[in-house]
Design a protein around this motif. Structure first.
Motif, mmCIF file in Angstrom:
data_model
loop_
_atom_site.group_PDB
_atom_site.id
_atom_site.type_symbol
_atom_site.label_atom_id
_atom_site.label_comp_id
_atom_site.label_asym_id
_atom_site.label_seq_id
_atom_site.Cartn_x
_atom_site.Cartn_y
_atom_site.Cartn_z
ATOM 1 N N GLY A 348 22.734 45.707 37.424
ATOM 2 C CA GLY A 348 23.687 45.711 38.096
ATOM 3 C C GLY A 348 25.283 44.820 37.070
ATOM 4 N N LEU A 349 24.979 43.770 35.838
ATOM 5 C CA LEU A 349 25.871 43.078 35.712
ATOM 6 C C LEU A 349 26.533 44.453 34.902
ATOM 7 C CD1 LEU A 349 22.705 41.503 33.423
ATOM 8 C CD2 LEU A 349 23.843 40.574 35.582
ATOM 9 N N PHE A 350 26.121 45.602 34.692
ATOM 10 C CA PHE A 350 27.567 46.824 34.590
ATOM 11 C C PHE A 350 28.108 46.278 34.836
ATOM 12 C CE2 PHE A 350 29.537 50.693 35.283
ATOM 13 C CZ PHE A 350 29.367 51.599 34.218
ATOM 14 N N GLY A 351 28.699 45.246 36.309
ATOM 15 C CA GLY A 351 30.456 45.327 36.648
ATOM 16 C C GLY A 351 30.643 44.315 35.552
ATOM 17 N N GLY A 352 30.448 43.749 34.344
ATOM 18 C CA GLY A 352 31.275 43.084 33.433
ATOM 19 C C GLY A 352 31.685 44.545 32.905
ATOM 20 N N THR A 353 31.879 46.193 32.523
ATOM 21 C CA THR A 353 32.035 46.612 32.353
ATOM 22 C C THR A 353 33.229 47.095 33.004
ATOM 23 O OG1 THR A 353 30.119 47.844 31.015
ATOM 24 C CG2 THR A 353 32.242 48.751 32.011
ATOM 25 N N ILE A 354 33.148 47.415 34.339
ATOM 26 C CA ILE A 354 33.969 47.639 34.809
ATOM 27 C C ILE A 354 35.358 46.498 35.598
ATOM 28 C CG2 ILE A 354 34.675 48.138 37.889
ATOM 29 C CD1 ILE A 354 31.555 49.628 37.491
ATOM 30 N N PHE A 355 35.301 45.249 35.451
ATOM 31 C CA PHE A 355 36.086 44.969 35.922
ATOM 32 C C PHE A 355 37.421 44.201 34.617
ATOM 33 C CE2 PHE A 355 33.800 43.667 39.817
ATOM 34 C CZ PHE A 355 34.827 43.041 40.785
ATOM 35 N N PRO A 356 36.601 43.560 34.031
ATOM 36 C CA PRO A 356 37.742 44.262 32.665
ATOM 37 C C PRO A 356 38.543 45.340 32.252
ATOM 38 C CG PRO A 356 35.301 43.423 31.715
ATOM 39 C CD PRO A 356 35.274 43.885 33.269
ATOM 40 N N LEU A 357 37.905 46.925 32.920
ATOM 41 C CA LEU A 357 39.166 47.521 32.629
ATOM 42 C C LEU A 357 39.980 47.670 33.549
ATOM 43 C CD1 LEU A 357 36.263 50.078 31.613
ATOM 44 C CD2 LEU A 357 37.724 49.364 30.340
ATOM 45 N N PHE A 358 39.876 47.075 34.684
ATOM 46 C CA PHE A 358 40.287 47.637 35.069
ATOM 47 C C PHE A 358 41.871 46.221 35.282
ATOM 48 C CE2 PHE A 358 37.823 50.056 37.187
ATOM 49 C CZ PHE A 358 39.095 51.554 38.422
ATOM 50 N N MET A 359 41.009 45.368 35.080
ATOM 51 C CA MET A 359 41.722 44.030 34.891
ATOM 52 C C MET A 359 42.675 44.080 33.777
ATOM 53 S SD MET A 359 39.068 40.831 35.620
ATOM 54 C CE MET A 359 39.974 39.715 34.724
ATOM 55 N N GLY A 360 42.384 45.181 32.213
ATOM 56 C CA GLY A 360 43.233 45.209 31.393
ATOM 57 C C GLY A 360 44.980 45.751 32.076
ATOM 58 N N PHE A 361 44.254 47.061 32.960
ATOM 59 C CA PHE A 361 45.378 48.174 33.148
ATOM 60 C C PHE A 361 46.289 47.205 34.074
ATOM 61 C CE2 PHE A 361 41.749 51.347 32.421
ATOM 62 C CZ PHE A 361 42.832 51.880 31.731
ATOM 63 N N ALA A 362 45.789 46.161 34.781
ATOM 64 C CA ALA A 362 46.590 45.734 35.755
ATOM 65 C C ALA A 362 47.552 44.556 35.751
ATOM 66 C CB ALA A 362 45.748 44.951 37.109
ATOM 67 N N SER A 363 46.770 43.997 34.632
ATOM 68 C CA SER A 363 47.566 42.090 33.568
ATOM 69 C C SER A 363 49.366 43.912 32.218
ATOM 70 C CB SER A 363 46.726 41.742 32.493
ATOM 71 O OG SER A 363 46.200 42.806 31.182
ATOM 72 N N ASP A 364 48.369 44.550 32.373
ATOM 73 C CA ASP A 364 49.801 45.422 31.457
ATOM 74 C C ASP A 364 50.830 45.731 32.460
ATOM 75 O OD1 ASP A 364 47.997 44.984 29.211
ATOM 76 O OD2 ASP A 364 47.048 46.793 28.604
ATOM 77 N N ALA A 365 50.559 46.003 33.128
ATOM 78 C CA ALA A 365 51.770 46.241 34.753
ATOM 79 C C ALA A 365 52.118 45.383 35.102
ATOM 80 C CB ALA A 365 50.717 47.206 35.732
ATOM 81 N N ILE A 366 51.153 44.121 35.393
ATOM 82 C CA ILE A 366 52.231 42.675 35.646
ATOM 83 C C ILE A 366 52.398 41.754 35.326
ATOM 84 C CG2 ILE A 366 52.589 44.159 38.323
ATOM 85 C CD1 ILE A 366 50.523 42.579 39.364
ATOM 86 N N GLY A 367 51.689 41.700 34.155
ATOM 87 C CA GLY A 367 50.505 40.467 34.320
ATOM 88 C C GLY A 367 49.675 39.715 34.560
ATOM 89 N N GLN A 368 49.090 38.741 34.485
ATOM 90 C CA GLN A 368 47.537 38.372 34.191
ATOM 91 C C GLN A 368 47.366 38.303 35.828
ATOM 92 O OE1 GLN A 368 45.433 38.330 31.986
ATOM 93 N NE2 GLN A 368 47.314 38.327 30.168
ATOM 94 N N ALA A 369 48.593 38.756 36.298
ATOM 95 C CA ALA A 369 48.539 38.091 37.935
ATOM 96 C C ALA A 369 48.055 39.418 38.533
ATOM 97 C CB ALA A 369 50.056 37.611 38.454
ATOM 98 N N GLY A 370 47.783 40.194 37.511
ATOM 99 C CA GLY A 370 47.132 41.710 38.113
ATOM 100 C C GLY A 370 46.040 41.647 37.909
ATOM 101 N N ALA A 371 45.609 40.731 36.903
ATOM 102 C CA ALA A 371 43.773 40.627 37.134
ATOM 103 C C ALA A 371 43.317 39.435 37.833
ATOM 104 C CB ALA A 371 44.371 40.122 34.824
ATOM 105 N N VAL A 372 44.122 39.410 37.732
ATOM 106 C CA VAL A 372 44.013 37.836 38.851
ATOM 107 C C VAL A 372 43.506 38.691 40.728
ATOM 108 C CG1 VAL A 372 44.009 35.382 40.394
ATOM 109 C CG2 VAL A 372 44.560 35.846 38.241
ATOM 110 N N ILE A 373 44.131 39.806 40.618
ATOM 111 C CA ILE A 373 43.804 40.406 41.768
ATOM 112 C C ILE A 373 42.786 41.421 41.250
ATOM 113 C CG2 ILE A 373 45.191 42.484 43.110
ATOM 114 C CD1 ILE A 373 47.783 41.043 42.392
#
Length: 392
Positions: A348-373
């Motif tokens: 389940g520690l694989f979650g450390g792979t999935i979250f940063p990937l989506f956070m990176g795309f979100a923060s590139d789109a709308i800033g770091q608030a996207g990563a927080v979402i």
């Protein structure tokens, strides 16, 4: 416990410190992003890559321990970890860092799976829980020292050695070598019987683990651990970026955010072991998740230093005991399948792979608030898990 076993605790605790090396990936990925001019989505590949290997190596490591023993498996994990720390000292291009972070993830997957059972061997069943808690405290020291060492290297080392922030890898490389040598020369008597029953192929062990996902509490606990680790790695990586974006801090100044997170996570680990004895598990779980929810609100709207620091502290403390509670719920639900459940929870520690990937795309789109979402989605899931937490 014998005198030999007491002495064995010293190298074992140093191995816990080495286990904490994996958390340098958060601050290191920020420096790599700055040095190589990467986007958030590309830079977040590094922490994602580190935790990807937990999906692949957790169950096979259990097989490996049956063949070569717990101590030798930990030594192998240290060898891989030390190699991962050596490579960045020779350069800092994208390929080198990918290789280094991959090896760091592989070494930590081996270590996470084998070091806790080694503690059980050393302790002989006595005071195991308190020893593991102390080990997590030692691990956290390495975690929150990493940003300070990187800052020190970036501001003080350049004129002398030319390694800049990468002196962090050099320092931890030396400590890793020390841990391997001390553990190697320390006699530890291991049980010669197989640890997990009849030996099975890698495919069979993976199949056995995935079949357990048909049990609701195991599946939900697996997702809970994925969320815990995703939020952990996500905060580790994103907190400095939020300070840089909202407050205009330099990376060296903002790196303190990562240390602040690990300081409060360490406090949470130490005090959580007490609160879990005097409070119902569900009550403490609710308190922890509420703290994390308040943190997400602060990280999303905060524009003042005090608010952002408070939010980082809240998520550090709140997230500190989520893993142990989810792990315990799954483990106690199937006592006859503890080895398989343990392997699955570590995956389940694989979650450390999935979250940063989506956070990176979100923060590139709308800033770091996207990563927080993205992290907030993980917190929302943990709210849904509350009814699954038993009070004992």
């Amino acid at each position: 416990m014998s005198k030999t076993n007491k002495l064995a605790l010293v190298p074992v605790m140093l191995c816990f410190f080495a286990m904490g090396f994996v958390d340098l990936v958060g601050i290191a990925s920020n420096y790599v992003k700055e040095d190589l001019g990467l986007t958030d989505s590309v830079a977040n590949i590094f922490p994602s890559l580190v935790f990807f290997w937990f999906l692949i190596f957790s169950v096979p490591t259990g097989m490996l321990m049956n063949k070569i023993g717990r101590k030798n498996t930990v030594l192998l994990s240290l060898a891989v970890t030390v190699l991962s720390l050596l490579i960045p000292l020779f350069g800092e291009n994208f390929t080198i860092m990918l290789i280094a972070f991959s090896l760091l993830g592989i070494g930590n997957a081996l270590m996470q799976t084998s070091l806790n059972p080694l503690v059980s061997t050393v302790m002989g069943g006595g005071n195991l829980a308190s020893t593991l808690t102390f080990g997590q405290f030692i691990k956290a020291i390495a975690s929150f020292l990493a940003p300070y060492l990187a800052m020190w290297g970036a501001t003080q080392i350049i004129p002398t050695f030319g390694y800049d922030w990468r002196i962090l890898f050099g320092i931890y490389f030396v400590v890793g070598i020390m841990a391997a040598i001390l553990l190697g020369v320390t006699p530890i008597q291991e049980d010669t019987n197989p640890l997990v029953g009849p030996q099975k192929s890698v495919f069979e062990q993976f199949t056995d683990c995935f079949k357990l996902l048909g049990t609701p509490i195991v599946l939900l606990s697996f997702f809970g651990i994925m969320c815990h680790v995703g939020i952990d790695v996500g905060t580790n990586t994103t907190a400095p970026k939020i300070l840089m974006e909202r407050l205009g801090m330099s990376l060296n100044d903002a790196a303190f955010a990562t240390s602040l997170y690990f300081i409060f996570r360490t406090i949470g680990c130490l005090t959580g072991s007490f609160f879990l004895r005097v409070l119902p598990n569900r009550t403490f779980f609710i308190i922890s998740v509420v703290m994390m929810a308040l943190s997400m609100c602060g990280l999303f709207i905060g524009t003042e230093k005090w608010m952002l620091y408070t939010a980082i502290a809240l998520v550090g403390y709140g997230n500190s005991n989520i893993f142990s509670i989810c792990f315990a719920q799954a483990l106690t639900s199937m006592p006859e399948k503890q080895n398989e459940v343990s392997g699955l929870m570590i995956m389940g520690l694989f979650g450390g792979t999935i979250f940063p990937l989506f956070m990176g795309f979100a923060s590139d789109a709308i800033g770091q608030a996207g990563a927080v979402i993205v992290m907030a989605i993980g917190v929302i899931y943990l709210f849904t898990y509350i009814n699954r937490v038993k009070n004992s």
